[in-house]
Design a protein around this motif. Structure first.
Motif, PDB file in Angstrom:
ATOM      1  N   THR A  59     -46.312  -8.191 -17.260  1.00 51.53           N
ATOM      2  CA  THR A  59     -46.559  -9.221 -16.326  1.00 51.53           C
ATOM      3  C   THR A  59     -46.504 -10.601 -16.839  1.00 51.53           C
ATOM      4  O   THR A  59     -45.767 -11.726 -16.286  1.00 51.53           O
ATOM      5  CB  THR A  59     -48.029  -9.006 -15.779  1.00 51.53           C
ATOM      6  N   LYS A  60     -46.992 -10.943 -17.983  1.00 50.52           N
ATOM      7  CA  LYS A  60     -46.739 -12.018 -18.796  1.00 50.52           C
ATOM      8  C   LYS A  60     -45.233 -12.546 -18.914  1.00 50.52           C
ATOM      9  O   LYS A  60     -45.066 -13.710 -18.951  1.00 50.52           O
ATOM     10  CB  LYS A  60     -47.627 -12.070 -20.086  1.00 50.52           C
ATOM     11  N   LEU A  61     -44.641 -11.235 -19.529  1.00 48.68           N
ATOM     12  CA  LEU A  61     -43.238 -11.405 -19.617  1.00 48.68           C
ATOM     13  C   LEU A  61     -42.473 -12.013 -18.380  1.00 48.68           C
ATOM     14  O   LEU A  61     -41.591 -13.142 -18.341  1.00 48.68           O
ATOM     15  CB  LEU A  61     -42.464 -10.454 -20.048  1.00 48.68           C
ATOM     16  N   ALA A  62     -42.803 -11.333 -17.256  1.00 52.59           N
ATOM     17  CA  ALA A  62     -42.348 -11.958 -16.032  1.00 52.59           C
ATOM     18  C   ALA A  62     -42.340 -13.267 -15.573  1.00 52.59           C
ATOM     19  O   ALA A  62     -41.465 -13.967 -15.251  1.00 52.59           O
ATOM     20  CB  ALA A  62     -42.456 -10.926 -14.927  1.00 52.59           C
ATOM     21  N   ILE A  63     -43.690 -13.705 -15.753  1.00 52.40           N
ATOM     22  CA  ILE A  63     -44.098 -15.182 -15.645  1.00 52.40           C
ATOM     23  C   ILE A  63     -43.443 -15.989 -16.087  1.00 52.40           C
ATOM     24  O   ILE A  63     -42.891 -17.071 -15.853  1.00 52.40           O
ATOM     25  CB  ILE A  63     -45.470 -15.246 -15.636  1.00 52.40           C
ATOM     26  N   ARG A  64     -43.484 -15.769 -17.621  1.00 49.38           N
ATOM     27  CA  ARG A  64     -42.766 -16.707 -18.743  1.00 49.38           C
ATOM     28  C   ARG A  64     -41.340 -16.848 -18.450  1.00 49.38           C
ATOM     29  O   ARG A  64     -40.679 -17.952 -18.405  1.00 49.38           O
ATOM     30  CB  ARG A  64     -42.907 -16.250 -20.027  1.00 49.38           C
ATOM     31  N   ARG A  65     -40.462 -15.601 -18.153  1.00 49.66           N
ATOM     32  CA  ARG A  65     -39.002 -15.709 -17.747  1.00 49.66           C
ATOM     33  C   ARG A  65     -38.831 -16.534 -16.624  1.00 49.66           C
ATOM     34  O   ARG A  65     -37.962 -17.329 -16.438  1.00 49.66           O
ATOM     35  CB  ARG A  65     -38.483 -14.239 -17.905  1.00 49.66           C
ATOM     36  N   ALA A  66     -39.649 -16.140 -15.407  1.00 51.89           N
ATOM     37  CA  ALA A  66     -39.573 -17.033 -14.204  1.00 51.89           C
ATOM     38  C   ALA A  66     -39.752 -18.398 -14.398  1.00 51.89           C
ATOM     39  O   ALA A  66     -38.877 -19.273 -13.852  1.00 51.89           O
ATOM     40  CB  ALA A  66     -40.624 -16.271 -13.090  1.00 51.89           C
ATOM     41  N   ARG A  67     -40.563 -18.795 -14.971  1.00 51.28           N
ATOM     42  CA  ARG A  67     -40.954 -20.054 -15.293  1.00 51.28           C
ATOM     43  C   ARG A  67     -39.687 -20.741 -16.095  1.00 51.28           C
ATOM     44  O   ARG A  67     -39.194 -22.183 -16.023  1.00 51.28           O
ATOM     45  CB  ARG A  67     -42.391 -20.700 -15.903  1.00 51.28           C
ATOM     46  N   GLU A  68     -39.373 -20.070 -17.171  1.00 54.76           N
ATOM     47  CA  GLU A  68     -38.177 -20.572 -17.989  1.00 54.76           C
ATOM     48  C   GLU A  68     -36.758 -20.827 -16.996  1.00 54.76           C
ATOM     49  O   GLU A  68     -36.077 -21.594 -17.227  1.00 54.76           O
ATOM     50  CB  GLU A  68     -37.731 -19.778 -19.092  1.00 54.76           C
ATOM     51  N   ALA A  69     -36.690 -19.974 -16.066  1.00 52.63           N
ATOM     52  CA  ALA A  69     -35.645 -20.156 -15.154  1.00 52.63           C
ATOM     53  C   ALA A  69     -35.602 -21.114 -14.085  1.00 52.63           C
ATOM     54  O   ALA A  69     -34.854 -21.048 -13.138  1.00 52.63           O
ATOM     55  CB  ALA A  69     -35.399 -18.636 -14.752  1.00 52.63           C
ATOM     56  N   GLY A  70     -37.000 -21.781 -14.042  1.00 51.97           N
ATOM     57  CA  GLY A  70     -37.017 -22.548 -12.797  1.00 51.97           C
ATOM     58  C   GLY A  70     -37.393 -21.961 -11.602  1.00 51.97           C
ATOM     59  O   GLY A  70     -37.401 -22.598 -10.733  1.00 51.97           O
ATOM     60  N   VAL A  71     -37.861 -20.505 -11.586  1.00 50.30           N
ATOM     61  CA  VAL A  71     -38.347 -19.995 -10.499  1.00 50.30           C
ATOM     62  C   VAL A  71     -39.825 -19.999 -10.168  1.00 50.30           C
ATOM     63  O   VAL A  71     -40.443 -20.060 -11.073  1.00 50.30           O
ATOM     64  CB  VAL A  71     -37.957 -18.388 -10.715  1.00 50.30           C
ATOM     65  N   MET A  72     -40.042 -20.324  -8.959  1.00 45.14           N
ATOM     66  CA  MET A  72     -41.255 -20.606  -8.561  1.00 45.14           C
ATOM     67  C   MET A  72     -42.262 -19.393  -8.652  1.00 45.14           C
ATOM     68  O   MET A  72     -41.779 -18.214  -8.415  1.00 45.14           O
ATOM     69  CB  MET A  72     -41.570 -21.024  -6.965  1.00 45.14           C
ATOM     70  N   VAL A  73     -43.620 -19.401  -9.387  1.00 47.01           N
ATOM     71  CA  VAL A  73     -44.220 -18.446  -9.575  1.00 47.01           C
ATOM     72  C   VAL A  73     -45.574 -18.590  -8.415  1.00 47.01           C
ATOM     73  O   VAL A  73     -46.311 -19.615  -8.453  1.00 47.01           O
ATOM     74  CB  VAL A  73     -44.986 -18.351 -10.785  1.00 47.01           C
ATOM     75  N   GLY A  74     -45.648 -17.540  -7.534  1.00 46.79           N
ATOM     76  CA  GLY A  74     -46.637 -17.598  -6.269  1.00 46.79           C
ATOM     77  C   GLY A  74     -47.933 -16.500  -6.561  1.00 46.79           C
ATOM     78  O   GLY A  74     -47.591 -15.553  -7.249  1.00 46.79           O
ATOM     79  N   TYR A  75     -49.212 -17.026  -6.217  1.00 45.88           N
ATOM     80  CA  TYR A  75     -50.430 -15.732  -6.567  1.00 45.88           C
ATOM     81  C   TYR A  75     -50.638 -15.405  -5.210  1.00 45.88           C
ATOM     82  O   TYR A  75     -51.102 -16.628  -4.525  1.00 45.88           O
ATOM     83  CB  TYR A  75     -51.174 -16.616  -7.313  1.00 45.88           C
ATOM     84  N   VAL A  76     -50.861 -14.152  -4.992  1.00 47.99           N
ATOM     85  CA  VAL A  76     -51.521 -13.521  -3.805  1.00 47.99           C
ATOM     86  C   VAL A  76     -52.750 -13.021  -4.308  1.00 47.99           C
ATOM     87  O   VAL A  76     -52.771 -12.096  -5.216  1.00 47.99           O
ATOM     88  CB  VAL A  76     -50.546 -12.524  -3.115  1.00 47.99           C
TER      89      VAL A  76
END
Length: 192
Positions: free
Chosen positions: A40-57
């Motif tokens: 999950t940490k990897l996914a969040i890091r990769r999303a942020r590096e790609a400029g993809v929004m990270v949302g929390y439910v």
């Protein structure tokens, strides 16, 4: 061209995935065994590096539990056990995946991240067409998000290594049904 995406980190709350939370005896062992925290940490890091929004439910109820359905097999004991109380430690996102300023916070009162929440208006306003999904439980919020997302015409991608059920059987059973409605991949392999 791929549609604009959001990574949704769902119900990764202290009540469920912190060793001291009420889910410490169910979700934590499987999350640790399967490497869900690191993935999950990897996914969040990769999303942020790609400029993809990270949302929390986050599932949660007001301190008087006014929104909590008393007849629900899933939530009826929340009040009795003092869990999922908004504003408390239990409904905060686990520190390893904590949101950053500006990340969307979607609070839900049911299993589905769509029902009665701001998720759909957010997705439409931001022009998002692809949901990258992670969280606990695979057979709860993740399954609901995939199925509802599919029926609302979103491209759904499930990060299998960023999800867990209370048991391995719950997780695997949920995945077997979700592969019809989503692409299943991992945090390392997903294309952001």
């Amino acid at each position: 061209m791929a549609p604009k995406s959001i990574l949704l980190v769902m119900d990764m709350l202290n009540d469920l995935v912190h060793p001291d939370g009420m889910g410490g005896k169910s979700y934590v062992p499987l999350c640790e065994e399967r490497g869900v925290y690191d993935a999950t940490k990897l996914a969040i890091r990769r999303a942020r590096e790609a400029g993809v929004m990270v949302g929390y439910v986050r599932v949660g109820f007001s301190p008087d539990y006014a929104e909590c359905p008393p007849g629900s097999p899933v939530f009826s004991k929340a009040r009795d056990n003092g869990v999922f109380t908004l504003g408390g430690w239990g409904t905060e996102v686990y520190e390893g995946f904590a949101p950053e300023d500006g990340d969307p916070d979607i609070v839900k009162h049911r299993v589905s991240p769509f029902y009665g929440t701001k998720l759909e208006p957010l997705l439409r306003a931001q022009g998002i067409g692809r949901l990258i999904l992670s969280g606990v439980s695979t057979n709860g919020v993740v399954s609901a998000a995939v199925r509802e997302g599919h029926d609302r015409d979103y491209d759904c991608v499930l990060l299998e290594d960023c999800c867990a059920g209370a048991t391995r059987e719950e997780h695997e059973h949920a995945l077997s049904g979700l592969k019809r409605f989503s692409r299943i991949t991992t945090a390392a392999e997903v294309e952001f």
